[in-house]
Design a protein around this motif. Structure first.
Motif, PDB file in Angstrom:
ATOM      1  N   TYR A   1      -5.950   2.846   4.222  1.00  0.00           N
ATOM      2  CA  TYR A   1      -5.528   1.424   4.161  1.00  0.00           C
ATOM      3  C   TYR A   1      -6.459   0.483   4.772  1.00  0.00           C
ATOM      4  O   TYR A   1      -7.019   0.839   5.960  1.00  0.00           O
ATOM      5  CB  TYR A   1      -4.052   1.445   4.960  1.00  0.00           C
ATOM      6  CG  TYR A   1      -3.660  -0.117   5.190  1.00  0.00           C
ATOM      7  CD1 TYR A   1      -3.154  -0.976   4.260  1.00  0.00           C
ATOM      8  CD2 TYR A   1      -3.606  -0.631   6.282  1.00  0.00           C
ATOM      9  CE1 TYR A   1      -2.892  -2.253   4.313  1.00  0.00           C
ATOM     10  CE2 TYR A   1      -3.357  -1.843   6.776  1.00  0.00           C
ATOM     11  CZ  TYR A   1      -2.740  -2.732   5.719  1.00  0.00           C
ATOM     12  OH  TYR A   1      -2.460  -3.898   6.029  1.00  0.00           O
TER      13      TYR A   1
ATOM     14  N   GLN B   1      -8.157  -1.873  -6.682  1.00  0.00           N
ATOM     15  CA  GLN B   1      -6.706  -2.144  -6.049  1.00  0.00           C
ATOM     16  C   GLN B   1      -6.673  -3.593  -6.067  1.00  0.00           C
ATOM     17  O   GLN B   1      -7.433  -4.380  -6.317  1.00  0.00           O
ATOM     18  CB  GLN B   1      -6.531  -1.763  -4.500  1.00  0.00           C
ATOM     19  CG  GLN B   1      -6.953  -0.163  -4.508  1.00  0.00           C
ATOM     20  CD  GLN B   1      -6.919   0.279  -3.001  1.00  0.00           C
ATOM     21  OE1 GLN B   1      -6.214  -0.183  -2.247  1.00  0.00           O
ATOM     22  NE2 GLN B   1      -7.603   1.548  -2.877  1.00  0.00           N
TER      23      GLN B   1
ATOM     24  N   HIS C   1       0.702  -1.245   0.085  1.00  0.00           N
ATOM     25  CA  HIS C   1      -0.084  -0.013   0.101  1.00  0.00           C
ATOM     26  C   HIS C   1       0.787   1.435   0.016  1.00  0.00           C
ATOM     27  O   HIS C   1       0.585   2.152  -0.725  1.00  0.00           O
ATOM     28  CB  HIS C   1      -0.872  -0.058   1.208  1.00  0.00           C
ATOM     29  CG  HIS C   1      -1.790   1.220   1.367  1.00  0.00           C
ATOM     30  ND1 HIS C   1      -3.095   1.265   0.684  1.00  0.00           N
ATOM     31  CD2 HIS C   1      -1.734   2.246   1.847  1.00  0.00           C
ATOM     32  CE1 HIS C   1      -3.829   2.307   0.901  1.00  0.00           C
ATOM     33  NE2 HIS C   1      -3.062   3.116   1.772  1.00  0.00           N
TER      34      HIS C   1
END
Length: 495
Positions: free
Chosen positions: A137, A339, A83
């Protein structure tokens, strides 16, 4: 040109009105949209509840729980590192273990991560430096959660213990039940047998980790029985080389870099094959319907045979390229707005697109290859009266294309560079696929230019020969298109 564009527009519109065209066109966008949703729906976010009953008087339960906790923290560190690297957030905590590239994290790294506040401390550090549009996150879910066994279980024995285990495994309320129950008996040191109950087949990684940690605990007990102090026994068990493993950034390793660079070219090669398979079948269907319904005579009363051929070719290529454009656009949106591991691999795969020569090569060989094979399919449609006849020619052509293409995809993934791969590059029928496949592994510029000229010359020759066959076959109905008949048509068209 007006007549050619008119025929192309009619061909495009005729195929675009087919229900199968829209189903095929929307398949990729729908798959990209539903893929993450289905993946999240099928993913079991709830951790497996583990109850550990230790009657041996040791600290095995605490050691096992600590081991799984360290493994989970390593998983979090790897996720944090990806990340931070993806969104350039390493400056949030330069000294943190996750601020460096994704690597193998030692127990010392895990301890430092915990001392810094664990996940909460890392998220707080990231929040201080990340931009407003940067996604927050989201730590991974735990695979296993250790819960205290109820008193009814710890105090039971024999058949009563088995009944309690069955009740926990079959509990309707997951928060009151268990997925895995582990029992260490009172004579564990002398009889190291571990009982494990599970409501489904236990995961291999759970059993392996459990066995590894219990083996360490058992050896400590045996060393203590031999008069070795607990501290000394612990040091002996912990004696191991400290291997610091560092891996390159995604796409940075030699082999991985080749694979990553090959993603886009290989994808184009596969898309070229599939789009030809689909648009070719639609074009054959429309051409055969025109011949069987006697519409071809009416069309030829308005336009010349050459205008009909070029118009059909432009319409077929346009329908195929428009379909490919929609797929590529949807894939690009999915890459840049999602993602995950796939997105992390695709983003560095776009690096070759910064080279103008590579981009031009992709466009040239894709478009010219599409035209080259479409001409063959167009000639098949012109000389067949029924779909069964058309399929008799269409399927061998597609099989002749597919088998070498699948070989090229396999050899490229394995590293490429074989003689067969270089040979296929110089055979015009497979040149587009071979060049696209080799763009990621590397192809000399002189070779790419030479085979590009060869492909252009072969396509021009196709226009001449198959154009004659197309003109001679338009009104020649009732004849089975054997090799002798095709040769006679070519000769008459030349005369």
């Amino acid at each position: 040109m007006t007549n050619i564009l008119l025929v192309a527009k009619r061909e495009f519109r005729q195929i675009a009105t087919m229900r199968s065209f829209w189903l095929t066109l929307l398949f990729i966008p729908v798959a990209l949209l539903l893929g993450p949703v289905i993946g999240r729906a099928m993913d079991d976010d709830e951790a497996s509840r583990v109850m550990f009953v230790d009657r041996s008087g040791g600290a095995a339960a605490a050691a096992v729980e600590e081991r799984f906790g360290r493994d989970y923290d390593r998983q979090v560190l790897r996720s944090l590192a990806r990340h931070a690297q993806r969104f350039d957030l390493q400056d949030a905590a330069p000294d943190a273990p996750w601020a460096s590239a994704d690597r193998w994290y030692t127990d010392a790294d895990v301890a430092a991560f915990r001392d810094a506040g664990g996940v909460e401390g890392a998220i707080a550090a990231l929040d201080r430096v990340m931009a407003e549009d940067t996604p927050s996150y989201d730590p991974p879910e735990r695979d296993f959660a250790f819960v205290d066994p109820p008193a009814t279980l710890t105090g039971a024995s024999g058949e009563d213990f088995q009944r309690e285990v069955d009740a926990l495994l079959d509990a309707e309320d997951d928060s009151q039940g268990a997925d895995i129950v582990v029992l260490l008996g009172e004579d564990y040191a002398q009889n190291p047998q571990v009982r494990l109950w599970s409501n489904e087949r236990p995961r291999t990684d759970f059993v392996t980790t459990l066995q590894d940690e219990l083996t360490t605990d058992l050896r400590n007990r045996l060393l203590a029985q031999q008069g070795v102090s607990a501290d000394t026994a612990g040091l002996i068990q912990q004696a191991a080389p400290a291997i610091a493993v560092t891996t390159p950034e995604p796409g940075g390793g030699a082999r991985e870099a080749v694979l990553v660079r090959s993603i886009i070219p290989l994808g184009l090669s596969y898309v070229l094959l599939m789009s030809l398979l689909l648009s070719g079948s639609w074009m054959l269907q429309s051409s055969v319907e025109e011949r069987s319904n006697k519409l071809i005579e009416s069309v030829l009363a308005c336009v010349r045979a050459d205008e009909l051929m070029y118009g059909k070719l432009i319409g077929t290529v346009a329908i195929g390229l428009s379909m490919v454009a929609v797929w590529v656009a949807c894939a690009a949106v999915a890459v840049f707005f999602t993602q995950g591991a796939i997105a992390d691999m695709i983003r560095p795969a776009l690096a070759p697109l910064t080279s103008p020569s590579v981009v031009l090569a992709m466009i040239y060989f894709f478009v010219v290859g599409y035209i080259m094979i479409s001409i063959i399919l167009l000639a098949i449609g012109a000389m067949c009266d029924t779909m069964s006849e058309a399929q008799g020619f269409f399927m061998p052509v597609m099989l002749a294309l597919m088998l070498p293409v699948f070989y090229l995809l396999q050899t490229t993934v394995m590293g490429g560079g074989g003689f067969i791969e270089r040979l296929l590059t110089w055979i015009p029928l497979w040149t587009p696929f071979a060049v696209l496949a080799r763009l990621g592994t590397g192809i000399p510029m002189w070779e790419m230019a030479a085979v590009g000229l060869l492909l252009a010359a072969f396509t021009a020759l196709e226009f001449i020969l198959l154009g004659r066959l197309f003109r001679a076959s338009l009104l020649a109905q009732g004849q089975k298109p054997t090799l002798k008949v095709l040769a006679d048509r070519l000769r008459r068209a030349q005369d």
